[in-house]
Design a protein around this motif. Structure first.
Motif, PDB file in Angstrom:
ATOM      1  N   ALA A  12       0.750  -1.238  -0.191  1.00 49.64           N
ATOM      2  CA  ALA A  12       0.010   0.072  -0.200  1.00 49.64           C
ATOM      3  C   ALA A  12       0.934   1.125  -0.150  1.00 49.64           C
ATOM      4  O   ALA A  12       1.980   1.184   0.047  1.00 49.64           O
ATOM      5  CB  ALA A  12      -0.864  -0.018   1.197  1.00 49.64           C
ATOM      6  N   ASP A  13       0.269   2.269  -0.108  1.00 49.58           N
ATOM      7  CA  ASP A  13       0.938   3.813   0.054  1.00 49.58           C
ATOM      8  C   ASP A  13       0.649   3.983   1.614  1.00 49.58           C
ATOM      9  O   ASP A  13      -0.343   3.984   1.871  1.00 49.58           O
ATOM     10  CB  ASP A  13       0.337   4.833  -0.541  1.00 49.58           C
ATOM     11  N   TYR A  14       1.856   4.658   2.056  1.00 51.56           N
ATOM     12  CA  TYR A  14       1.697   5.076   3.532  1.00 51.56           C
ATOM     13  C   TYR A  14       2.181   6.387   3.718  1.00 51.56           C
ATOM     14  O   TYR A  14       3.310   6.843   3.155  1.00 51.56           O
ATOM     15  CB  TYR A  14       2.872   4.132   4.313  1.00 51.56           C
ATOM     16  N   TYR A  15       1.376   7.152   4.462  1.00 48.21           N
ATOM     17  CA  TYR A  15       1.615   8.538   4.724  1.00 48.21           C
ATOM     18  C   TYR A  15       1.831   8.952   6.171  1.00 48.21           C
ATOM     19  O   TYR A  15       0.959   8.649   6.898  1.00 48.21           O
ATOM     20  CB  TYR A  15       0.419   9.371   4.145  1.00 48.21           C
ATOM     21  N   CYS A  16       2.864   9.798   6.369  1.00 49.99           N
ATOM     22  CA  CYS A  16       2.947  10.140   7.736  1.00 49.99           C
ATOM     23  C   CYS A  16       2.425  11.443   8.040  1.00 49.99           C
ATOM     24  O   CYS A  16       1.955  12.082   6.912  1.00 49.99           O
ATOM     25  CB  CYS A  16       4.469  10.285   8.376  1.00 49.99           C
TER      26      CYS A  16
END
Lengths: 123, 106
Positions: free
Chosen positions: B83-87
């Motif tokens: 998946a894409d992960y965002y902080c």
């Protein structure tokens, strides 16, 4: 069950205006801060705006100030985003997101998100 | 304005540990959270307040934050974690997202 359902997206010509809505259910709407977050095609998440439970505190991303207006109607359990002077770069999926309860400034996060509504701006 | 920087992509083999970093000036003085975003789905928070895991998020997800870097660690990575992960952090009263990291499990 918490539900956030966005609507109002669609194909709009450059320079036009649009009002997005987010209908909430499953929680005490007037107790929560709500936000709009968008994601342009192939790009990352971008925060747009925030509105406190009683509409006393409203904030916008610096890059978007002036064309975006966030509002809410607690009696209707609804959140809105008015966008004017639409540009091609406003093309994105717009999400409404709820800030988790009980957090203090700087510690907050989004615990519920809608499915998003797609805004496409054509020239 | 405050900025958060993430690597565009991270690759990991199934069963191994994936680490995704998020850098920002004195980020360790703030609270960081992490969202997982899969195509066609809404983001889901996997870590909040640096290290806390929401109910329903597997124990293999963990977080840390110190100095200028927050890190999301996925132990025993599974194919479903691709998946894409965002902080995300707060700068005064505004929200800042990192640019996102695409996690590939191969």
């Amino acid at each position: 069950e918490v539900q956030l359902v966005e609507s109002g997206g669609g194909l709009v010509k450059s320079g036009g205006s649009l009002r997005l809505s987010c209908a909430a259910s499953g929680f005490t709407f007037n107790s929560y801060t709500l936000n709009w977050v968008r994601q342009a095609p192939g790009k990352g998440l971008e925060w747009v705006s925030s509105i406190s439970s009683g509409s006393n505190y409203i904030y916008y991303a610096d890059s978007l100030k002036g064309r975006f207006t966030i509002s809410r109607e607690n009696a209707r359990n609804s959140l809105y985003l008015q966008i004017s002077s639409l540009r091609a770069e406003d093309t994105a999926v717009y999400y409404c997101a709820r800030v988790a309860a009980g957090c203090s400034r700087g510690t907050c996060y989004f615990d519920s998100w809608g499915q998003g509504t797609l805004v496409t701006v054509s020239s | 304005s405050y900025e958060l920087t993430q690597p565009p992509s991270v690759s990991v083999s199934p069963g191994q540990t994936a680490s995704i970093t998020c850098s920002g000036d004195k980020l360790g003085d703030k609270y960081a959270c992490w969202y997982q975003k899969k195509p066609g789905q809404s983001p889901v928070v996997v870590i909040y307040q640096n290290t806390k895991r929401p109910s329903g998020i597997p124990e293999r997800f963990s977080g840390s934050n110190s100095g200028n870097t927050a890190t999301l660690t996925i132990s025993g990575t599974q194919a479903m974690d691709e998946a894409d992960y965002y902080c995300q952090a707060w700068d005064s009263s505004t929200v800042v997202f990192g640019g996102g990291t695409k996690l590939t499990v191969l």
